[in-house]
Design a protein around this motif. Structure first.
Motif, PDB file in Angstrom:
ATOM      1  N   VAL A  18       0.864  -1.177   0.000  1.00  0.00           N
ATOM      2  CA  VAL A  18       0.000   0.000   0.000  1.00  0.00           C
ATOM      3  C   VAL A  18       0.903   1.231   0.000  1.00  0.00           C
ATOM      4  N   ILE A  19       1.016   1.865  -1.145  1.00  0.00           N
ATOM      5  CA  ILE A  19       1.816   3.083  -1.245  1.00  0.00           C
ATOM      6  C   ILE A  19       0.918   4.244  -0.815  1.00  0.00           C
ATOM      7  N   GLY A  20       1.355   4.938   0.219  1.00  0.00           N
ATOM      8  CA  GLY A  20       0.508   5.958   0.844  1.00  0.00           C
ATOM      9  C   GLY A  20      -0.311   5.353   1.967  1.00  0.00           C
ATOM     10  N   GLY A  21       0.173   4.252   2.528  1.00  0.00           N
ATOM     11  CA  GLY A  21      -0.594   3.499   3.515  1.00  0.00           C
ATOM     12  C   GLY A  21      -0.321   3.827   4.964  1.00  0.00           C
ATOM     13  N   THR A  22       0.313   4.973   5.226  1.00  0.00           N
ATOM     14  CA  THR A  22       0.636   5.283   6.620  1.00  0.00           C
ATOM     15  C   THR A  22      -0.241   6.361   7.240  1.00  0.00           C
ATOM     16  N   THR A  23      -1.075   7.020   6.438  1.00  0.00           N
ATOM     17  CA  THR A  23      -1.985   8.047   6.957  1.00  0.00           C
ATOM     18  C   THR A  23      -3.291   8.022   6.165  1.00  0.00           C
ATOM     19  N   GLY A  24      -4.299   8.672   6.708  1.00  0.00           N
ATOM     20  CA  GLY A  24      -5.552   8.912   5.984  1.00  0.00           C
ATOM     21  C   GLY A  24      -6.215   7.677   5.403  1.00  0.00           C
ATOM     22  N   LEU A  25      -6.688   7.824   4.174  1.00  0.00           N
ATOM     23  CA  LEU A  25      -7.393   6.730   3.503  1.00  0.00           C
ATOM     24  C   LEU A  25      -6.510   5.511   3.308  1.00  0.00           C
ATOM     25  N   GLY A  26      -5.234   5.745   3.052  1.00  0.00           N
ATOM     26  CA  GLY A  26      -4.316   4.627   2.865  1.00  0.00           C
ATOM     27  C   GLY A  26      -4.174   3.786   4.121  1.00  0.00           C
ATOM     28  N   LEU A  27      -4.088   4.443   5.272  1.00  0.00           N
ATOM     29  CA  LEU A  27      -3.999   3.712   6.538  1.00  0.00           C
ATOM     30  C   LEU A  27      -5.305   2.980   6.823  1.00  0.00           C
ATOM     31  N   SER A  28      -6.426   3.600   6.517  1.00  0.00           N
ATOM     32  CA  SER A  28      -7.724   2.922   6.687  1.00  0.00           C
ATOM     33  C   SER A  28      -7.802   1.685   5.802  1.00  0.00           C
ATOM     34  N   ALA A  58      11.809   4.842  -7.877  1.00  0.00           N
ATOM     35  CA  ALA A  58      12.352   3.646  -7.227  1.00  0.00           C
ATOM     36  C   ALA A  58      11.500   3.156  -6.064  1.00  0.00           C
ATOM     37  N   THR A  59      10.525   3.940  -5.637  1.00  0.00           N
ATOM     38  CA  THR A  59       9.750   3.591  -4.446  1.00  0.00           C
ATOM     39  C   THR A  59       8.913   2.328  -4.634  1.00  0.00           C
ATOM     40  N   ALA A  60       8.127   2.247  -5.689  1.00  0.00           N
ATOM     41  CA  ALA A  60       7.274   1.056  -5.876  1.00  0.00           C
ATOM     42  C   ALA A  60       8.109  -0.212  -6.006  1.00  0.00           C
ATOM     43  N   PRO A  61       9.156  -0.225  -6.850  1.00  0.00           N
ATOM     44  CA  PRO A  61       9.977  -1.445  -6.920  1.00  0.00           C
ATOM     45  C   PRO A  61      10.602  -1.823  -5.574  1.00  0.00           C
ATOM     46  N   ARG A  62      11.021  -0.819  -4.813  1.00  0.00           N
ATOM     47  CA  ARG A  62      11.601  -1.093  -3.484  1.00  0.00           C
ATOM     48  C   ARG A  62      10.563  -1.734  -2.567  1.00  0.00           C
ATOM     49  N   ALA A  63       9.339  -1.214  -2.576  1.00  0.00           N
ATOM     50  CA  ALA A  63       8.277  -1.762  -1.728  1.00  0.00           C
ATOM     51  C   ALA A  63       7.908  -3.179  -2.162  1.00  0.00           C
ATOM     52  N   ILE A  64       7.879  -3.406  -3.460  1.00  0.00           N
ATOM     53  CA  ILE A  64       7.580  -4.752  -3.977  1.00  0.00           C
ATOM     54  C   ILE A  64       8.670  -5.735  -3.549  1.00  0.00           C
ATOM     55  N   GLU A  65       9.932  -5.322  -3.680  1.00  0.00           N
ATOM     56  CA  GLU A  65      11.036  -6.179  -3.239  1.00  0.00           C
ATOM     57  C   GLU A  65      10.909  -6.511  -1.755  1.00  0.00           C
ATOM     58  N   GLU A  66      10.546  -5.520  -0.959  1.00  0.00           N
ATOM     59  CA  GLU A  66      10.374  -5.736   0.480  1.00  0.00           C
ATOM     60  C   GLU A  66       9.275  -6.768   0.744  1.00  0.00           C
ATOM     61  N   PHE A 104       7.497 -11.681   2.667  1.00  0.00           N
ATOM     62  CA  PHE A 104       6.352 -12.589   2.616  1.00  0.00           C
ATOM     63  C   PHE A 104       6.444 -13.654   1.516  1.00  0.00           C
ATOM     64  N   GLY A 105       7.478 -13.579   0.681  1.00  0.00           N
ATOM     65  CA  GLY A 105       7.693 -14.611  -0.342  1.00  0.00           C
ATOM     66  C   GLY A 105       6.988 -14.381  -1.658  1.00  0.00           C
ATOM     67  N   LEU A 133      -1.016  -4.470  -5.315  1.00  0.00           N
ATOM     68  CA  LEU A 133      -0.466  -3.158  -4.974  1.00  0.00           C
ATOM     69  C   LEU A 133      -1.592  -2.146  -5.042  1.00  0.00           C
ATOM     70  N   TYR A 134      -1.714  -1.359  -3.978  1.00  0.00           N
ATOM     71  CA  TYR A 134      -2.732  -0.308  -3.911  1.00  0.00           C
ATOM     72  C   TYR A 134      -1.999   1.012  -3.765  1.00  0.00           C
ATOM     73  N   HIS A 135      -2.142   1.883  -4.731  1.00  0.00           N
ATOM     74  CA  HIS A 135      -1.432   3.162  -4.737  1.00  0.00           C
ATOM     75  C   HIS A 135      -2.424   4.271  -4.411  1.00  0.00           C
ATOM     76  N   VAL A 136      -2.284   4.838  -3.203  1.00  0.00           N
ATOM     77  CA  VAL A 136      -3.232   5.852  -2.753  1.00  0.00           C
ATOM     78  C   VAL A 136      -2.507   7.114  -2.275  1.00  0.00           C
ATOM     79  N   ALA A 137      -1.209   7.208  -2.574  1.00  0.00           N
ATOM     80  CA  ALA A 137      -0.409   8.358  -2.112  1.00  0.00           C
ATOM     81  C   ALA A 137      -0.853   9.642  -2.796  1.00  0.00           C
ATOM     82  N   GLY A 138      -0.914  10.710  -2.023  1.00  0.00           N
ATOM     83  CA  GLY A 138      -1.319  12.004  -2.563  1.00  0.00           C
ATOM     84  C   GLY A 138      -0.235  12.705  -3.350  1.00  0.00           C
ATOM     85  N   GLY A 139       1.008  12.334  -3.167  1.00  0.00           N
ATOM     86  CA  GLY A 139       2.109  13.010  -3.844  1.00  0.00           C
ATOM     87  C   GLY A 139       2.547  12.309  -5.099  1.00  0.00           C
ATOM     88  N   SER A 140       1.632  11.712  -5.788  1.00  0.00           N
ATOM     89  CA  SER A 140       2.006  10.872  -6.924  1.00  0.00           C
ATOM     90  C   SER A 140       1.904  11.589  -8.257  1.00  0.00           C
TER      91      SER A 140
END
Length: 120
Positions: free
Chosen positions: A12-22, A66-74, A79-80, A85-92
């Motif tokens: 979840v890109i943008g998943g730490t606040t607001g709608l993304g966290l919900s 590089a952010t999305a590929p980094r998050a996918i790698e993580e 988790f294997g 992928l849900y992209h809800v970041a406001g700065g996109s």
């Protein structure tokens, strides 16, 4: 009964606040394991404490290519696999797009001078 997203790995890109966290909370309740991305270290720390061990919060800027590929790698490392992928970041870039649309509308609807309106 098995949860709908049991064992699924989702970023979840943008998943730490607001709608993304919900959304992240709802995904966890449905059984998913998450990597959530937020721009500030503070929002990531807060999200991590709220989401618990089935989630990993990482600090990165959604505008960076590089952010999305980094998050996918993580997600794959942790988790294997990656199931979604849900992209809800406001700065996109949406604000830049919105500004471009507004400018185009202004130009389209601006009063125009034609030979008929110039004749006095």
């Amino acid at each position: 009964m098995q949860a709908l997203l049991d064992g699924k790995s989702i970023v979840v890109i943008g998943g730490t606040t607001g709608l993304g966290l919900s959304a992240a909370r709802a995904l966890l309740e449905a059984g998913a394991r998450l990597v959530v991305v937020g721009r500030s270290a503070e929002s990531c720390a807060s999200a991590q404490s709220q989401l618990g061990l089935s989630a990993q919060a990482i600090s990165a800027d959604a505008r960076d290519a590089a952010t999305a590929p980094r998050a996918i790698e993580e997600a794959v490392e942790r988790f294997g696999k990656l199931d979604g992928l849900y992209h809800v970041a406001g700065g996109s870039g949406r604000n830049r797009a919105r500004s471009s649309i507004t400018l185009a509308r202004r130009k389209a609807f601006a009063p125009r001078q034609t030979p008929a309106t110039n004749a006095a």
